[in-house]
Write a protein that holds these residues in place. Structure first.
Motif, short mmCIF file in Angstrom:
data_model
loop_
_atom_site.label_atom_id
_atom_site.label_comp_id
_atom_site.label_asym_id
_atom_site.label_seq_id
_atom_site.Cartn_x
_atom_site.Cartn_y
_atom_site.Cartn_z
N ALA A 297 32.46 60.08 29.83
CA ALA A 297 31.88 59.53 28.43
C ALA A 297 31.64 58.39 27.97
O ALA A 297 30.07 57.62 27.97
N ALA A 298 32.65 57.50 27.62
CA ALA A 298 32.81 56.34 28.19
C ALA A 298 31.64 55.65 28.66
O ALA A 298 31.41 54.55 28.63
N LEU A 299 32.04 55.66 30.32
CA LEU A 299 31.20 55.45 31.04
C LEU A 299 29.93 54.81 30.84
O LEU A 299 29.15 54.29 31.26
N LEU B 42 38.50 57.17 36.99
CA LEU B 42 38.22 57.32 36.22
C LEU B 42 37.74 55.75 35.64
O LEU B 42 37.24 56.08 34.17
N VAL B 43 39.04 55.20 35.63
CA VAL B 43 39.08 53.99 34.69
C VAL B 43 38.23 52.63 35.68
O VAL B 43 37.45 51.63 35.01
N GLU B 44 38.45 52.61 37.05
CA GLU B 44 37.96 51.39 37.82
C GLU B 44 36.97 51.77 37.55
O GLU B 44 36.15 50.06 37.56
N ARG C 202 51.92 52.23 39.19
CA ARG C 202 51.39 52.22 40.12
C ARG C 202 49.52 52.77 39.60
O ARG C 202 49.61 53.94 40.01
N MET C 203 48.69 51.87 39.87
CA MET C 203 46.98 52.90 39.82
C MET C 203 47.25 53.24 41.10
O MET C 203 47.44 52.14 41.92
N TYR C 204 45.98 53.80 41.82
CA TYR C 204 45.37 53.73 42.82
C TYR C 204 43.58 53.33 43.00
O TYR C 204 42.69 54.79 42.44
N PHE C 205 43.20 52.41 42.97
CA PHE C 205 41.61 51.94 42.85
C PHE C 205 41.46 51.74 43.97
O PHE C 205 42.57 51.34 44.96
N GLU C 206 39.90 51.79 44.26
CA GLU C 206 39.50 51.26 45.65
C GLU C 206 39.74 49.78 45.62
O GLU C 206 39.71 49.67 46.95
N GLY C 207 39.07 49.31 45.00
CA GLY C 207 38.60 47.95 44.51
C GLY C 207 38.61 46.80 44.24
O GLY C 207 38.03 46.39 44.26
N LEU C 208 40.36 46.96 43.48
CA LEU C 208 40.29 46.32 42.05
C LEU C 208 41.48 45.99 42.84
O LEU C 208 42.16 46.29 43.65
N LYS C 209 41.54 44.62 42.92
CA LYS C 209 42.63 43.67 43.56
C LYS C 209 43.91 43.51 42.10
O LYS C 209 43.79 43.51 41.38
N GLU C 210 45.34 43.69 42.48
CA GLU C 210 46.21 43.69 41.78
C GLU C 210 46.72 41.75 42.01
O GLU C 210 46.33 41.31 42.51
#
Lengths: 162, 162
Positions: free
Chosen positions: B86-88, B120-122, B136-144
């Motif tokens: 909903a925030a998106l 949902l965060v990304e 640890r999160m599981y993002f597709e496109g974010l860099k650590e």
């Protein structure tokens, strides 16, 4: 200073004071008393830094993490207004280290509690024994000890029996 | 290492990561999202270090310290599985900083929660926006991102949108 800053300063100071007092009292054979178990983090820490001394926990009702729950014979259940005088009858003036984190949100309540338990705590300490507290205590004969380097003034207090 | 040591390392790391990420994202105008209020210590800290950005808190039920309770119009009540999508729709990909302290005792549950909310965060982050997390999160496109000096590896994680 945020509440997070204050909280971290309190935890870091607590650890520094406990580490200091555990070492400073290591030559005294008497037991260690932890007043209040909470979730057991500090008790868990005491078990790591205390060698060759029994650790007794005073608590009204146990609600700690499973890793940090004392055995039944090291647990003294009840209201400290009754269990501290009973401990004096049982152990005498023998405690090498006593720790209390009064740490509620209400500073007036913490102070009233510190005033109430100070005269019950004082006679329990062996000569040279130390009390580490999160709040200022009201002792007649104990002397306040300078804090170790990592502790923040006012976040922790150390007292010692002559 | 005692549970007290682990806890202090986590709190110190959290503060170091938040201070670092707040400064690194200061030029992005979009809102800051705090996922979970707890007793409000971290929200209290965010209010001190965040200038000129709105801070929204996502929470199921408010149980915070009175000093650390967000105003109603900055509170997004409900289950994050529903409130994040909903925030998106409401904000678009605009968040400058998102913080989540999943921090339960059960590491498997924390990890499952991290996997569930990562997608949902990304999409909520603006370009250059950062996510600070206790797990640890599981993002597709974010860099650590490398941790700042005061943070302890494994106690905190920082991710950034390209």
């Amino acid at each position: 200073m945020s509440r997070l800053d204050v909280f971290i300063a309190r935890m870091v100071s607590q650890r520094a004071c406990l580490n200091f007092a555990a070492e400073a009292t290591a030559s005294i054979a008497g037991p260690v008393f932890e007043l209040g178990l909470g979730n057991g983090r500090t008790y868990h820490h005491l078990r790591e830094i205390i060698a060759r001394r029994d650790i007794y926990v005073f608590e009204r009702a146990v609600a700690s993490h499973p890793d940090s729950t004392p055995p039944d014979d090291r647990l003294i259940l009840g209201d400290v207004h009754e269990t501290l005088p009973a401990a004096l009858a049982r152990f005498g003036p023998a405690a090498s280290l006593i720790h209390a984190d009064l740490g509620g949100h209400n500073l007036d309540k913490n102070d009233a509690f510190a005033r109430a338990i100070s005269p019950l705590v004082e006679p329990l300490l062996a000569s040279g024994g130390m009390m580490v507290a999160s709040d200022r205590m009201y002792f007649e004969g104990l002397k306040e000890v300078s804090l170790p380097a990592d502790a923040v003034s006012g976040r922790c207090f150390i007292y010692q029996a002559g």
